[in-house]
Design a protein around this motif. Structure first.
Motif: not given
Length: 74
Positions: A30-38, A49-53
């Motif tokens: 969830a944290g990495m998804m939030g970081k990817a959205a930001a 894209v790396g954070d999403l992966g």
């Protein structure tokens, strides 16, 4: 004998360590998804894209928390 009860064993998927790993990996994803959205909103597409992966890797590992619990016991 009717008075003797067999001890019940907790399945490994419901053990404390498996629940801990499942919860921790879910929170990491969830944290990495939030970081990817930001990252997407700031325009850092490659980093996002790396954070999403990495978020997807953590989500996949959530379903493998039983195996992680077995490795923790070993």
């Amino acid at each position: 004998m009717p008075g003797i009860q067999q001890p019940t064993k907790t399945p490994i998927s419901e053990s404390k360590i498996a629940v801990f790993w499942r919860t921790a990996l879910y929170l990491f994803s969830a944290g990495m998804m939030g970081k990817a959205a930001a990252g997407f909103s700031d325009g850092y597409v490659a980093e996002a894209v790396g954070d999403l992966g990495l978020s997807l890797v953590f989500i996949c590992m959530c379903f493998r928390s039983t195996e992680l619990a077995i490795l923790a016991y070993i």
